[in-house]
Design a protein around this motif. Sequence first.
Motif, PDB file in Angstrom:
ATOM      1  N   GLU A   1       0.857  -1.182   0.000  1.00  0.00           N
ATOM      2  CA  GLU A   1       0.000   0.000   0.000  1.00  0.00           C
ATOM      3  C   GLU A   1       0.899   1.239   0.000  1.00  0.00           C
ATOM      4  OE1 GLU A   1      -3.969  -1.899   2.053  1.00  0.00           O
ATOM      5  OE2 GLU A   1      -2.521  -0.932   3.376  1.00  0.00           O
ATOM      6  N   GLN A   2       0.644   2.148  -0.933  1.00  0.00           N
ATOM      7  CA  GLN A   2       1.508   3.307  -1.126  1.00  0.00           C
ATOM      8  C   GLN A   2       1.345   4.328  -0.002  1.00  0.00           C
ATOM      9  OE1 GLN A   2       3.814   3.348  -3.466  1.00  0.00           O
ATOM     10  NE2 GLN A   2       3.097   1.420  -4.365  1.00  0.00           N
ATOM     11  N   ARG A   3       2.281   5.255   0.073  1.00  0.00           N
ATOM     12  CA  ARG A   3       2.231   6.304   1.090  1.00  0.00           C
ATOM     13  C   ARG A   3       0.877   7.022   1.057  1.00  0.00           C
ATOM     14  NH1 ARG A   3       6.941  10.406  -0.513  1.00  0.00           N
ATOM     15  NH2 ARG A   3       8.184   8.496  -0.453  1.00  0.00           N
ATOM     16  N   GLY A   4       0.291   7.182   2.263  1.00  0.00           N
ATOM     17  CA  GLY A   4      -1.003   7.837   2.354  1.00  0.00           C
ATOM     18  C   GLY A   4      -2.171   6.992   1.895  1.00  0.00           C
ATOM     19  N   HIS A   5      -1.958   5.691   1.719  1.00  0.00           N
ATOM     20  CA  HIS A   5      -3.013   4.769   1.287  1.00  0.00           C
ATOM     21  C   HIS A   5      -3.055   3.578   2.245  1.00  0.00           C
ATOM     22  CE1 HIS A   5      -2.372   7.054  -2.416  1.00  0.00           C
ATOM     23  NE2 HIS A   5      -3.532   6.592  -2.860  1.00  0.00           N
ATOM     24  N   GLY A   6      -4.265   3.142   2.566  1.00  0.00           N
ATOM     25  CA  GLY A   6      -4.415   1.947   3.384  1.00  0.00           C
ATOM     26  C   GLY A   6      -3.697   2.068   4.719  1.00  0.00           C
ATOM     27  N   ARG A   7      -2.891   1.057   5.016  1.00  0.00           N
ATOM     28  CA  ARG A   7      -2.213   0.984   6.312  1.00  0.00           C
ATOM     29  C   ARG A   7      -0.840   1.643   6.321  1.00  0.00           C
ATOM     30  NH1 ARG A   7      -5.305  -4.555   6.080  1.00  0.00           N
ATOM     31  NH2 ARG A   7      -5.095  -3.862   3.909  1.00  0.00           N
ATOM     32  N   THR A   8      -0.441   2.243   5.196  1.00  0.00           N
ATOM     33  CA  THR A   8       0.823   2.972   5.144  1.00  0.00           C
ATOM     34  C   THR A   8       0.574   4.442   5.475  1.00  0.00           C
ATOM     35  OG1 THR A   8       1.732   1.493   3.448  1.00  0.00           O
ATOM     36  CG2 THR A   8       2.759   3.655   3.702  1.00  0.00           C
ATOM     37  N   PRO A   9       1.239   4.989   6.476  1.00  0.00           N
ATOM     38  CA  PRO A   9       1.015   6.401   6.804  1.00  0.00           C
ATOM     39  C   PRO A   9       1.499   7.312   5.687  1.00  0.00           C
ATOM     40  CG  PRO A   9       2.878   5.520   8.051  1.00  0.00           C
ATOM     41  CD  PRO A   9       2.238   4.348   7.363  1.00  0.00           C
ATOM     42  N   ASP A  10       1.015   8.523   5.711  1.00  0.00           N
ATOM     43  CA  ASP A  10       1.442   9.518   4.745  1.00  0.00           C
ATOM     44  C   ASP A  10       2.871   9.962   5.061  1.00  0.00           C
ATOM     45  OD1 ASP A  10       1.310  11.189   2.578  1.00  0.00           O
ATOM     46  OD2 ASP A  10      -0.009  12.677   3.522  1.00  0.00           O
ATOM     47  N   ALA A  11       3.501  10.617   4.090  1.00  0.00           N
ATOM     48  CA  ALA A  11       4.847  11.144   4.260  1.00  0.00           C
ATOM     49  C   ALA A  11       4.810  12.656   4.089  1.00  0.00           C
ATOM     50  CB  ALA A  11       5.792  10.519   3.237  1.00  0.00           C
TER      51      ALA A  11
ATOM     52  N   SER B   1      -6.387   3.643   7.843  1.00  0.00           N
ATOM     53  CA  SER B   1      -5.267   4.571   7.908  1.00  0.00           C
ATOM     54  C   SER B   1      -4.802   4.843   9.336  1.00  0.00           C
ATOM     55  CB  SER B   1      -5.642   5.900   7.257  1.00  0.00           C
ATOM     56  OG  SER B   1      -4.584   6.838   7.427  1.00  0.00           O
ATOM     57  N   PRO B   2      -3.490   4.738   9.590  1.00  0.00           N
ATOM     58  CA  PRO B   2      -2.972   5.135  10.906  1.00  0.00           C
ATOM     59  C   PRO B   2      -3.053   6.641  11.128  1.00  0.00           C
ATOM     60  CG  PRO B   2      -1.171   4.586   9.415  1.00  0.00           C
ATOM     61  CD  PRO B   2      -2.438   4.213   8.711  1.00  0.00           C
TER      62      PRO B   2
END
Length: 244
Positions: free
Chosen positions: A45-55, A139-140
């Motif tokens: 899952e890309q940054r800012g998507h699903g369970r990966t936090p945004d950057a 999303s975290p």
Amino acid sequence: MHDLWFAEHGQGEPFLLLHPGGTDTRALQPLVAALGDGYRIITPEQRGHGRTPDAEGEWSFAHMAADTAALLERLKLSNVHVFGWSDGAIVGLHLALARPDLVRSLVFGAAPFRVDGWRDGVLGEPLPDFMARAYAELSPDGLEHWPAVVAKSARLHEREPAIGVDDLRGLKRPVLVVMGDDDEVRFEHAIEMYEALPDGEFAVVPRATHGLLVEKPDLLARLIADFHSPAKSNGVAPLRRGQR
């Protein structure tokens, strides 16, 4: 680089599946089920998507491809089959261009290689409420970060993708371009991509939209299996391929 959440399914040839923008790996579940056995499927899952936090900062498809390359290196994987749908296809194309050592083949689904490849009216439309609810479930960063994600995505799509035809001509990997006949990408743009690719294939699925991924996963899985088959031929009367 940004660490990506990912899942793995099955055993066999490594197969990286890249989800559409604004969604998460749940969008890939019908296709994963239709593919059956024979693959080791990796679904990040890309940054800012699903369970990966945004950057921090703006998004770019090149950054997402670099994150994905770092994941493959962490898993000690190379020469993998890659599938991407919509934004995921653009990430996959950047990955194949920047790190051909990691990519064995690419299924490029329902996306343009230049931003002008989208049909008029596709960009700028408000995202449906169900996407916000789905984001909040995983999303975290929490639902309060959803407007920031929407804004980053909108700015990304104003300027990208911006891949040149000469880049496509230099891509020495098999690529299957696939879309629905009622999709969001202009036909002439998809044909331009197909004709530029040194080893391209092109499929238009009837009675299918940008949601082909969930509308006809069994047919899509069959197209992928045929594309990956080492026994495929150029047919009985090749014209384009017969000139090679």
